[in-house]
Design an enzyme around this catalytic site. Sequence first.
Site, PDB file in Angstrom:
ATOM      1  N   TYR A  33       0.837  -1.203   0.000  1.00 20.15           N
ATOM      2  CA  TYR A  33       0.000   0.000   0.000  1.00 20.15           C
ATOM      3  C   TYR A  33       0.866   1.245   0.000  1.00 20.15           C
ATOM      4  O   TYR A  33       2.089   1.178   0.164  1.00 20.15           O
ATOM      5  CB  TYR A  33      -0.937  -0.011   1.211  1.00 20.15           C
ATOM      6  N   LYS A 149       6.528  -1.953   1.809  1.00 18.87           N
ATOM      7  CA  LYS A 149       5.352  -1.391   2.493  1.00 18.87           C
ATOM      8  C   LYS A 149       4.161  -2.337   2.336  1.00 18.87           C
ATOM      9  O   LYS A 149       3.255  -2.097   1.544  1.00 18.87           O
ATOM     10  CB  LYS A 149       5.048   0.000   1.931  1.00 18.87           C
ATOM     11  N   GLU A 182      11.982   2.489  14.107  1.00 14.36           N
ATOM     12  CA  GLU A 182      11.029   3.509  13.644  1.00 14.36           C
ATOM     13  C   GLU A 182       9.745   3.360  14.433  1.00 14.36           C
ATOM     14  O   GLU A 182       9.604   2.459  15.263  1.00 14.36           O
ATOM     15  CB  GLU A 182      10.759   3.345  12.144  1.00 14.36           C
ATOM     16  N   LEU A 207      11.181   1.506   7.130  1.00 13.51           N
ATOM     17  CA  LEU A 207      10.640   1.867   5.826  1.00 13.51           C
ATOM     18  C   LEU A 207      11.309   3.189   5.430  1.00 13.51           C
ATOM     19  O   LEU A 207      11.427   4.097   6.255  1.00 13.51           O
ATOM     20  CB  LEU A 207       9.127   2.069   5.914  1.00 13.51           C
TER      21      LEU A 207
HETATM   22  N1  PMP Z   1       7.436   3.806   8.813  1.00 15.30           N
HETATM   23  C1  PMP Z   1       6.291   3.100   8.796  1.00 15.30           C
HETATM   24  C2  PMP Z   1       6.276   1.747   9.441  1.00 15.30           C
HETATM   25  C3  PMP Z   1       5.139   3.623   8.185  1.00 15.30           C
HETATM   26  O1  PMP Z   1       4.002   2.907   8.154  1.00 15.30           O
HETATM   27  C4  PMP Z   1       5.194   4.915   7.608  1.00 15.30           C
HETATM   28  C5  PMP Z   1       3.976   5.554   7.001  1.00 15.30           C
HETATM   29  N2  PMP Z   1       3.404   4.855   5.973  1.00 15.30           N
HETATM   30  C6  PMP Z   1       6.397   5.625   7.652  1.00 15.30           C
HETATM   31  C7  PMP Z   1       7.502   5.033   8.261  1.00 15.30           C
HETATM   32  C8  PMP Z   1       6.522   6.980   7.035  1.00 15.30           C
HETATM   33  O2  PMP Z   1       6.575   6.894   5.643  1.00 15.30           O
HETATM   34  P1  PMP Z   1       6.078   8.081   4.704  1.00 15.30           P
HETATM   35  O3  PMP Z   1       6.828   9.300   5.135  1.00 15.30           O
HETATM   36  O4  PMP Z   1       6.438   7.646   3.349  1.00 15.30           O
HETATM   37  O5  PMP Z   1       4.615   8.216   4.940  1.00 15.30           O
END
Ligand code: PMP
Length: 285
Positions: A33, A149, A182, A207
């Site tokens: 996603y 993701k 994270e 991620l």
């Molecule tokens: N880490 C995780 C586990 C996430 O789910 C997200 C948000 N989707 C992020 C980091 C941040 O990613 P982004 O800045 O691309 O939204």
Amino acid sequence: MSRIAYVNGRYLPHRSASVHVEDRGYQFSDGVYEVCEVRGGRLVDARRHLDRLDRSLSELRIAAPMGRAALTQVLKEVVARNGVKDGIVYLQVTRGVARRDHAFPAPGTAPSLVVTARRADPAAQERLAEAGVRVICVPENRWPRVDIKTVGLLPNVLAKQQAKEAGAREAWFVDAAGYVTEGSSTNAWIVTTDGRIVTRPAESGILKGITRAVVMEAARALGLVVEERAFTPQEAYGAREAFITAASTVVMPVVEIDGRAVGNAHPGAVALELRQRFHAFAEVT
Ligand code: PMP
């Protein structure tokens, strides 16, 4: 205005939009996603989100449901049909519908595509940023491929719920070596007492956030020093500032970690400046 969802080629009323019971996303979390911020009715950093989607799909050998231009059109259409000015658009691609069997379905099985959009309340988000949020730390228990993701988010769901029950907004995973990876849905950052911005390298354990990449660019353009290295909860407790980033929250100051005040227990100047300047560095489509 009633909500509309896109499901495999059709724009449907949100309340009755559904996928088949043997969709592999539903049965195996066999899907990926993306979440894109919508601001002023436009997509923020769609190009980078769709680049990451392509990577997630190819790592899992799921076919792209359609080309980039068509997908961008669907995202915009869902945003428009839902009248979303500020909010998010969510897209999910799964390996499709097939008789339940762990191994991949027959070649040619069409991937499923679902797109939804939702309004946010920018004023409420600003109030949250002015107050700052609390974070707790929890042991890392996810699979090693968190760079993909996927919709397999059970550890993230449990961590977020644990945070909520502890009166916090986010949970930071801490790996076996004692370093923060994270958040359950955000990337984690601190600002050291001498003003350096620290976030974990994207090589392992996290991620590679799109917001993270843009914030790094913004910080450097503003003359700030960014260090990509891992940090421990102990270092974070003693940091001048902490914050989290994600497309849905942009930059959100953290004022407490595991019950300990960060800095002066108020949102930090660096986090607030990065929040304020973020959209000058993001792309809009
Ligand atoms: N880490 C995780 C586990 C996430 O789910 C997200 C948000 N989707 C992020 C980091 C941040 O990613 P982004 O800045 O691309 O939204």
